[in-house]
Design an enzyme around this catalytic site. Structure first.
Site, mmCIF file in Angstrom:
data_model
loop_
_atom_site.group_PDB
_atom_site.id
_atom_site.type_symbol
_atom_site.label_atom_id
_atom_site.label_comp_id
_atom_site.label_asym_id
_atom_site.label_seq_id
_atom_site.Cartn_x
_atom_site.Cartn_y
_atom_site.Cartn_z
ATOM 1 N N ASP A 49 0.838 -1.198 0.000
ATOM 2 C CA ASP A 49 0.000 0.000 0.000
ATOM 3 C C ASP A 49 0.875 1.252 0.000
ATOM 4 O O ASP A 49 1.617 1.504 0.947
ATOM 5 C CB ASP A 49 -0.905 0.000 1.236
ATOM 6 C CG ASP A 49 -1.809 1.223 1.297
ATOM 7 O OD1 ASP A 49 -2.979 1.114 0.910
ATOM 8 O OD2 ASP A 49 -1.329 2.295 1.736
ATOM 9 N N TYR A 54 3.124 9.803 -0.406
ATOM 10 C CA TYR A 54 4.252 9.190 0.292
ATOM 11 C C TYR A 54 5.581 9.424 -0.424
ATOM 12 O O TYR A 54 6.644 9.251 0.179
ATOM 13 C CB TYR A 54 4.048 7.675 0.459
ATOM 14 C CG TYR A 54 2.799 7.264 1.186
ATOM 15 C CD1 TYR A 54 2.010 8.189 1.890
ATOM 16 C CD2 TYR A 54 2.385 5.937 1.182
ATOM 17 C CE1 TYR A 54 0.859 7.790 2.547
ATOM 18 C CE2 TYR A 54 1.238 5.533 1.844
ATOM 19 C CZ TYR A 54 0.472 6.463 2.518
ATOM 20 O OH TYR A 54 -0.671 6.059 3.156
ATOM 21 N N LYS A 79 -2.948 6.100 -4.089
ATOM 22 C CA LYS A 79 -4.026 7.012 -3.707
ATOM 23 C C LYS A 79 -3.915 8.376 -4.379
ATOM 24 O O LYS A 79 -2.812 8.848 -4.690
ATOM 25 C CB LYS A 79 -4.030 7.211 -2.180
ATOM 26 C CG LYS A 79 -4.009 5.911 -1.395
ATOM 27 C CD LYS A 79 -3.943 6.138 0.092
ATOM 28 C CE LYS A 79 -3.653 4.848 0.833
ATOM 29 N NZ LYS A 79 -2.245 4.440 0.756
ATOM 30 N N HIS A 112 -7.633 9.681 -1.165
ATOM 31 C CA HIS A 112 -6.861 9.682 0.076
ATOM 32 C C HIS A 112 -7.570 10.433 1.209
ATOM 33 O O HIS A 112 -7.451 10.066 2.377
ATOM 34 C CB HIS A 112 -5.494 10.327 -0.195
ATOM 35 C CG HIS A 112 -4.413 9.861 0.729
ATOM 36 N ND1 HIS A 112 -3.092 9.824 0.371
ATOM 37 C CD2 HIS A 112 -4.449 9.406 2.005
ATOM 38 C CE1 HIS A 112 -2.367 9.370 1.374
ATOM 39 N NE2 HIS A 112 -3.171 9.116 2.383
#
Length: 275
Positions: A49, A54, A79, A112
């Site tokens: 994930d 990120y 996301k 998200h």
């Protein structure tokens, strides 16, 4: 059926998702993320994930491609970030994530965060993405009941997943029941409370009984509640330890004790503040 690291749960579109996976939030881009994903895949993980926010989609894709594991045996989630909401922007963001990961398709694409005023247009883009075939399933993250009820008004496709912070200390039972009733799987992020609650005496007492770590008991709690769960770690020994949760089950009394630890404790964002 006895669960193991390969156990899968069926989503509302018929696609199966591995119940257990690796989260890579705050895992640094570069070798740290490549190593973490590589170690996880070597340990038997099949579910990774990530997210645009990120900053490590590229590394996730690289580790997956270098693993030697067939793409169809793996499950990759990413996301849509807040700045990319809106119909056209969401379509572009998905294409960019697909290229950054450098894979043929994405298994699950999530909104998200429920950005106010743009959720509808973004979900319409998600439905278009789903129809394209380049994304096998679509869902949401950090959606509370009010956000889901709003989505149901305009959605032609119901989310397959709702990924939220979930642990015994953030046991949002009403949200879980609502998702279950509407055939949406609930996926737990930060199931280990970012280590903040691992010293809780009540939790430690239970771990002694099973000969497990507090982290393993928290992961098992999520599994026993039929949640998809994605503990995060960048350390090889922790990645292996977190996966060692399929040789025991929590009994009903211990589940009840853990359920009663709820204090709406959050280590991440609080989506209840979003209209």
């Amino acid at each position: 059926m006895k669960k193991d690291i390969n156990y899968k749960m069926k989503m509302n579109n018929g696609i199966e998702i591995p119940q257990f996976g690796l989260g890579v939030y705050l895992t640094k881009s570069g070798n740290e993320c490549i190593n973490a994903v590589t170690w996880a895949l070597e340990a038997g993980y099949k579910h990774i994930d990530t997210a645009k926010a990120y900053g490590n989609e590229k590394e996730v894709g690289e580790a997956v491609r270098n693993s030697g594991i067939k793409r169809e045996e793996l499950f990759i989630t990413t996301k849509l970030w807040n700045e990319d909401h809106g119909y056209d922007d969401a379509l572009k963001a998905f294409d960019k994530s697909l290229k950054t990961l450098n894979v043929d398709y994405i298994d699950l694409y999530l909104i998200h965060w429920p950005v106010k005023g743009k959720r509808k247009d973004s979900w319409k883009a998600f439905e278009k993405i789903y129809e394209s075939g380049y994304c096998k399933s679509i869902g949401v993250s950090n959606y509370m009941i009010n956000h889901l009820e709003e989505l149901f008004i305009y959605a032609n496709i119901i989310p397959a997943i709702n990924q939220v912070e979930f642990s015994p200390y953030a046991y949002h039972k009403e949200l879980l029941n609502f998702c279950t009733k509407n055939k949406i799987l609930l996926e737990a992020y930060s199931p280990l409370t970012r280590m903040k609650k691992l010293g809780d005496p009540k939790l430690k007492e239970i771990t002694t009984k099973y000969g497990k770590t507090t982290a393993q008991v928290l992961i098992r709690w999520a599994i026993d509640h039929d949640l998809v769960v994605i503990p995060k770690s960048a350390r090889k020994e922790r990645i292996i330890e977190n996966a060692n949760v399929f040789d025991f089950e929590l009994d009903k009394d211990d589940l009840k004790i853990l359920d009663n630890l709820n204090e709406d404790y959050r280590v991440a964002w609080d989506p209840t503040t979003v209209d």
